[in-house]
Design an enzyme around this catalytic site. Sequence first.
Site: not given
Length: 386
Positions: A295, A368
């Site tokens: 990339y 989370e």
Amino acid sequence: MVKLEDIKKYEEYVIRMRREFHMYPETGFNETRTSARVREELDTMGYDITAIGDTGLMAVLVGNTEGKTIGLRADMDALAMQEENTFEYKSKNDGVMHSCGHDTHTAMLLGAAQYFSDHKDEINGTLKLIFQAAEEGPLPGGGISVVEGGFIDDCDAVFGLHITTRDKTGTIVIKKGPAMAAPDEFKVKVTGTGTHASAPHTGIDPVLIAAEVITKFQSIISRNLNATDSAVISVCTIHGGTAFNIIPESVDMSGTIRTLNNETRQMVFDRMHSICKHVGEMNNATVDLEINKAYPPVINDPEMSEFVMEIGRKVLGKENVIEAFEPSMGGEDFAYYLQKKPGSFFWLGGGKENDTAYNHNPLFNPEEESFLNGVAMHINLSLIHI
């Protein structure tokens, strides 16, 4: 401005989807189950869905009035790694794990998608939600297919995020300008003449030549690179020989090149080729170099990055938005998007204090409670920009 408390009801959905994706990880271009589940969810939300290759997809939502077109991207692939976590939603696919957080990226963008669907009357433009395959490879990755396929041609801006336990939950980190490196790969094969180790003069020792090549590669960084620039050349594997008393016929090496701009990138390539050619000639050996371009560097648009920071200050608090002044030498194929369109790529904090399981660790498990922060950033970057 959509505040965190305004979207709290979406948190359970995002956590549930992330846990499901975590249990069934799939490597690059193999995200069949993941892609199908994402499509199922988006179908229920009323999106117009287009396939990108075999497993990628784009969901489009057109608002009530004409306006800008904003692209948001989440990657879906996992890594070929055995998970060592023991929680109930650990990977069920042996030898594959979401150890870089792409399961969270997919779930967070789905959470934003649900909000957009529920509040379509707030959208004055077009949203393109891209669920991309193969950010981790194999090369050339999935991002180039998105760009070359024309999927973001009409976008006015593109945004992406990456969760990391390096940074504390509740923060975002962004680097204006060059932000991440081009993660190119290389292989070197040194071919000499094998012989008995007691009589090295009767052969051509590829081990010694390989050592010379490695040393000269490092001289590129110390003697050919401007001291204000940055680059890394790392030889990470070296293989040769079968016994302690045999000089082998050949030695194979491989490694990575990390650069932050295309001029330095090409200079390093040219010097490595020159070193291999001339070291081989001096030693009557053959030194073959193969560079596999990966990339390009991630170069964030400064104005778009400032816009991300302003959104972050309002959503997360001024003290939780960190402007980085040093780039990461990691790679990311969102670089293709930023070559095509203005935009920005930023880090979303998902760690806790003293968290040692960084991305690509078999115990990686971001907090989370960080997921809703990512959803809020997606939503506000889109609605305010539009």
